[in-house]
Write a protein that holds these residues in place. Structure first.
Motif, mmCIF file in Angstrom:
data_model
loop_
_atom_site.group_PDB
_atom_site.id
_atom_site.type_symbol
_atom_site.label_atom_id
_atom_site.label_comp_id
_atom_site.label_asym_id
_atom_site.label_seq_id
_atom_site.Cartn_x
_atom_site.Cartn_y
_atom_site.Cartn_z
ATOM 1 N N GLU A 104 0.839 -1.211 0.000
ATOM 2 C CA GLU A 104 0.000 0.000 0.000
ATOM 3 C C GLU A 104 0.871 1.257 0.000
ATOM 4 O OE1 GLU A 104 -4.392 -0.802 1.650
ATOM 5 O OE2 GLU A 104 -2.981 0.059 3.094
ATOM 6 N N ARG A 105 1.969 1.227 0.732
ATOM 7 C CA ARG A 105 2.868 2.385 0.766
ATOM 8 C C ARG A 105 3.519 2.596 -0.604
ATOM 9 N NH1 ARG A 105 5.141 0.656 6.804
ATOM 10 N NH2 ARG A 105 3.039 0.782 7.720
ATOM 11 N N HIS A 106 3.862 1.489 -1.250
ATOM 12 C CA HIS A 106 4.424 1.618 -2.589
ATOM 13 C C HIS A 106 3.381 2.183 -3.549
ATOM 14 C CE1 HIS A 106 5.414 -0.029 -6.678
ATOM 15 N NE2 HIS A 106 6.528 0.630 -6.382
ATOM 16 N N ALA A 107 2.119 1.752 -3.388
ATOM 17 C CA ALA A 107 1.052 2.291 -4.252
ATOM 18 C C ALA A 107 0.910 3.797 -4.051
ATOM 19 C CB ALA A 107 -0.267 1.585 -3.950
ATOM 20 N N GLY A 108 1.054 4.268 -2.809
ATOM 21 C CA GLY A 108 0.998 5.707 -2.558
ATOM 22 C C GLY A 108 2.149 6.443 -3.216
ATOM 23 N N TYR A 109 3.321 5.843 -3.223
ATOM 24 C CA TYR A 109 4.496 6.403 -3.906
ATOM 25 C C TYR A 109 4.218 6.555 -5.402
ATOM 26 C CZ TYR A 109 8.943 5.421 -6.429
ATOM 27 O OH TYR A 109 9.989 5.401 -7.320
ATOM 28 N N VAL A 110 3.670 5.489 -6.017
ATOM 29 C CA VAL A 110 3.367 5.542 -7.460
ATOM 30 C C VAL A 110 2.324 6.604 -7.750
ATOM 31 C CG1 VAL A 110 2.388 4.228 -9.378
ATOM 32 C CG2 VAL A 110 4.040 3.135 -7.829
ATOM 33 N N THR A 111 1.278 6.651 -6.926
ATOM 34 C CA THR A 111 0.199 7.628 -7.142
ATOM 35 C C THR A 111 0.727 9.052 -7.063
ATOM 36 O OG1 THR A 111 -1.464 6.117 -6.263
ATOM 37 C CG2 THR A 111 -2.008 8.470 -6.238
ATOM 38 N N ALA A 112 1.567 9.336 -6.081
ATOM 39 C CA ALA A 112 2.085 10.691 -5.915
ATOM 40 C C ALA A 112 2.914 11.118 -7.128
ATOM 41 C CB ALA A 112 2.922 10.778 -4.640
ATOM 42 N N LEU A 113 3.770 10.231 -7.618
ATOM 43 C CA LEU A 113 4.579 10.582 -8.785
ATOM 44 C C LEU A 113 3.694 10.858 -10.004
ATOM 45 C CD1 LEU A 113 7.566 8.050 -8.524
ATOM 46 C CD2 LEU A 113 7.604 10.493 -8.018
ATOM 47 N N ARG A 114 2.713 10.011 -10.210
ATOM 48 C CA ARG A 114 1.857 10.193 -11.378
ATOM 49 C C ARG A 114 1.007 11.456 -11.264
ATOM 50 N NH1 ARG A 114 0.219 3.775 -12.165
ATOM 51 N NH2 ARG A 114 2.118 3.240 -13.362
ATOM 52 N N GLU A 115 0.575 11.782 -10.063
ATOM 53 C CA GLU A 115 -0.202 13.007 -9.894
ATOM 54 C C GLU A 115 0.621 14.250 -10.227
ATOM 55 O OE1 GLU A 115 -1.760 12.955 -5.952
ATOM 56 O OE2 GLU A 115 -3.497 11.696 -6.475
ATOM 57 N N HIS A 116 1.932 14.123 -10.157
ATOM 58 C CA HIS A 116 2.814 15.239 -10.498
ATOM 59 C C HIS A 116 3.415 15.059 -11.898
ATOM 60 C CE1 HIS A 116 2.508 15.826 -6.143
ATOM 61 N NE2 HIS A 116 2.850 17.095 -6.373
ATOM 62 N N GLY A 117 2.793 14.192 -12.689
ATOM 63 C CA GLY A 117 3.205 14.035 -14.077
ATOM 64 C C GLY A 117 4.484 13.253 -14.276
ATOM 65 N N LEU A 118 4.861 12.459 -13.283
ATOM 66 C CA LEU A 118 6.103 11.681 -13.389
ATOM 67 C C LEU A 118 5.784 10.195 -13.488
ATOM 68 C CD1 LEU A 118 8.224 13.490 -10.638
ATOM 69 C CD2 LEU A 118 8.415 13.768 -13.115
ATOM 70 N N THR A 119 6.598 9.496 -14.230
ATOM 71 C CA THR A 119 6.485 8.044 -14.325
ATOM 72 C C THR A 119 7.460 7.424 -13.326
ATOM 73 O OG1 THR A 119 5.933 8.173 -16.659
ATOM 74 C CG2 THR A 119 6.732 6.045 -15.834
ATOM 75 N N PRO A 120 6.991 6.469 -12.509
ATOM 76 C CA PRO A 120 7.909 5.834 -11.551
ATOM 77 C C PRO A 120 9.125 5.282 -12.283
ATOM 78 C CG PRO A 120 5.653 5.174 -11.109
ATOM 79 C CD PRO A 120 5.614 5.964 -12.387
ATOM 80 N N PRO A 121 10.328 5.709 -11.900
ATOM 81 C CA PRO A 121 11.530 5.289 -12.627
ATOM 82 C C PRO A 121 11.718 3.778 -12.599
ATOM 83 C CG PRO A 121 12.011 7.079 -11.092
ATOM 84 C CD PRO A 121 10.642 6.585 -10.762
ATOM 85 N N PRO A 122 11.945 3.163 -13.751
ATOM 86 C CA PRO A 122 12.216 1.719 -13.773
ATOM 87 C C PRO A 122 13.530 1.415 -13.048
ATOM 88 C CG PRO A 122 12.650 2.683 -15.930
ATOM 89 C CD PRO A 122 12.014 3.769 -15.110
ATOM 90 N N GLY A 123 13.544 0.333 -12.352
ATOM 91 C CA GLY A 123 14.768 -0.075 -11.669
ATOM 92 C C GLY A 123 14.983 0.592 -10.326
#
Length: 627
Positions: free
Chosen positions: A143-162
């Motif tokens: 769930e914490r990782h999902a929050g990390y992904v959501t925050a990046l996407r809300e700011h127009g960023l794609t979670p960096p691969p790797g």
């Protein structure tokens, strides 16, 4: 004291203390006590476990206290789905904390929202390549990782691969692993959000040890706000979850399920908040210093020192060089607990609902529990609940007493909920582990003593008949000689017997029949003599009788005649009847008699008797009579 007649709620937890589990248990206990109820904390991991993540979900099947419990709170990693279903099947409501079980209501931290706030804050510092590190096998970490992904996407960023790192556990060791991976990859990120504070602490410790600067080279954020987070250098920015509020919420949710036949599944979210400190790049704000805080911290230091002393004294008391029986529970006075009892499985039974425990010991004594039995579903005894002052932070704890080789039973104790130790270092986990080791050692010593006794017995006795052998006979004869030397008038006699016709029995009926005959001869001889006398087998068909203390002159002749009459009676072997003869030589002790000399004298007399027997019988009379 705890409420009399109130409901009892159980908390199933990998550990029943520590700065995470203990705080949740304390919050649940406080809420239960406010409502006039009480708490029972049950450890599901084997005692001595030190890492819940690496231990995995325990194979916990014990129905401990089921008949006490109005409902159960299950912490993450405590039990399997099947055990949760078993609880519900017998009508015990279940609420989970930090994870989900099928059809169970749950109390969860707002993991996603808390991490979104942390990521947003890092973005405000100008970080765009932000990594996430956590043990993603856990529900709340995902769930914490999902929050990390959501925050990046809300700011127009794609979670960096790797840049997703699995820490393998929720402890410092997992963070150290991530730090090594980052350094080996050339520091591909400028910030990392960790799934737990302990992961974050491990990252910071390893990076600074390798010469890197936090937050200059890498900004670090944790999750939990454990007690040591603000005292690190740099102090740890983190997401604060209120563990005590989580415990209280679980009690509130559980109480609403009591008595409802088909309650709806409810998920309650406890808010989390971001706490700014140094490790994210914010200006250092210094440590808060107040008299109350200083006294509190000093109290925590004293508590940890007490924990170390308890563990040291426990080790000496339970594993030291003494013969005190750990089942008697006197060692519990060395701990922070003030009452307890030990229940061991009867007859090595597999724990089931009505499997009985035998109470082997109690502390303090006075309740007359020792020696009683009860079903495991009624353990611990109600007397322990009456001793727990819930309002003062006391609870009843239960821990398995199990080693790698044996499941002994369960230990229950009453004491204060420990919230300042690392998970697994609390008194109950250590007590259960040391007690299991002490019981293992006791069983091993008993087995060795039994084996030693068996070896000693084998060294002194004939393996076929169980009679004393030549070695033990020599000692008995020596003692008889010493008594004769000390006590004027004390006399003894040695009778040496040889069966006539024994070889014919072996040849005609086989060695197994010969063995049966020898065993029967030994039984008849033993039945004829006094306890003070000795019957020994020298080997083959030769026996020796030591008559120690002749009551009258000529008593040895009466015994000789009785033996001859009894041994020549028919024997039932292999469905037939066998008769043999016996030649007996007798030697009487005299002043200064040598026991070995008497044995030689008896042997010579026996040989003469055998020659006389042969001369007095026909050539075929030496063969056994069988029909």
């Amino acid at each position: 004291m705890s409420a009399v007649g109130g409901r009892t709620y159980g908390v199933l937890s990998p550990f029943v203390g520590g700065d995470y589990y203990g705080t949740i248990i304390a919050g649940a206990n406080e809420a239960a006590v406010r409502a006039g109820d009480r708490l029972l904390a049950l450890q599901t991991l084997d005692p001595g476990s030190y890492n819940a993540d690496r231990s995995g979900v325990p194979d916990y099947r014990r129905p401990v206290a089921w008949r006490h419990l109005a409902g159960v709170i299950v912490l993450a990693g405590a039990i399997s789905e099947s055990y949760g279903k078993s609880l519900r099947d017998v009508g015990i409501p279940v609420v989970t904390v930090g994870h989900e079980l099928a059809d169970c209501s749950a109390v969860l931290t707002d993991n996603s929202g808390g991490v979104q706030a942390a990521v947003t804050h890092l973005l405000e510092h100008g970080h765009e390549r932000i990594a996430f590190a956590g043990h993603v096998a856990h529900f709340d970490i995902r769930e914490r990782h999902a929050g990390y992904v959501t925050a990046l996407r809300e700011h127009g960023l794609t979670p960096p691969p790797g840049l997703l790192f699995d820490t393998i556990d929720n402890h410092e060791s997992g963070g150290e692993l991530v730090a090594d991976l980052l350094v080996a990859a050339g520091m591909p990120t400028t910030a990392v959000v960790c799934g737990t504070d302990r992961n974050a602490m491990g990252v910071i410790r390893r990076l600074t040890g390798l010469g890197h600067h936090v937050p200059g080279d890498l900004a670090v954020v944790g999750f939990d706000d454990v007690a040591g987070a603000m005292y690190m250098k740099p102090s740890l920015s983190t997401v604060r979850q209120s563990a005590d509020r989580i415990g209280a919420a679980a009690i509130g949710l559980l109480s609403g399920l009591i008595g409802r036949l088909d309650p709806p599944r409810v998920v309650h979210r406890v808010p989390a908040s971001f706490v700014r400190r140094d490790s994210c790049g914010c200006p250092p704000s210094g440590l808060p210093v107040t008299e109350d805080l200083t006294r509190y911290l000093f109290g925590q230091v004293c508590s940890l020192q007490e924990t170390l002393n308890v563990q040291h004294e426990l080790g000496i008391d339970l594993l030291g060089p003494h013969d005190r029986d750990p089942r008697e529970m006197a060692w519990l006075k060395r701990t922070t607990a003030f009452a307890g009892c030990l229940g061991l499985w009867r007859d090595g039974a597999v724990p089931a609902l009505d499997t009985e425990l035998r109470i082997e010991g109690e502390y303090p004594t006075g309740h007359e529990l020792a020696g009683t039995t009860m079903p495991v579903s009624e353990f611990p005894p109600r007397e322990l609940f009456e001793l727990a002052d819930g309002a003062a932070g006391d609870a009843v704890f239960v821990v398995p007493v199990r080693s790698a080789t044996r499941d002994w039973g369960v230990l229950a104790a009453v004491g204060h909920i420990q919230q300042s130790t690392p998970p697994g270092s609390e008194m109950m986990n250590q007590s259960g582990a040391l007690l299991a080791a002490a019981l293992d050692r006791g069983a091993m010593v008993s087995a060795l003593r039994e084996q030693e006794e068996q070896l000693r017995d084998a060294a002194l006795h004939d393996p076929l008949t169980g009679l004393p052998n030549r070695v033990l006979l020599a000692d008995r004869m020596l003692q008889a000689g010493l008594r004769a030397a000390r006590q004027p008038g004390h006399r003894f006699a040695v009778l040496l017997l040889d069966l006539n016709g024994f070889k014919a029995v072996n040849d005609s009926l086989g060695h197994a029949a010969g063995d049966v005959l020898l065993i029967e001869v030994a039984r008849r001889l033993t039945g004829l003599l006094r306890e003070s006398d000795t019957v020994a087998r020298l080997g083959g068909d030769e026996f020796v009788v030591l008559l120690d203390g002749l009551p009258t002159d000529g008593a040895e002749r009466l015994v000789k005649d009785s033996i001859a009459a009894r041994l020549t009676e028919p024997y039932a072997i292999d469905g037939g009847r066998v008769t043999v003869g016996v030649s007996i030589g007798v030697a009487l002790s005299r002043d200064g008699s040598d026991p070995e000399g008497l044995l030689r004298e008896a042997d010579a007399a026996m040989y003469r008797a055998k020659l006389a027997s042969k001369a007095a019988t026909t050539s075929g009379s030496s063969r056994p009579s069988t029909r």
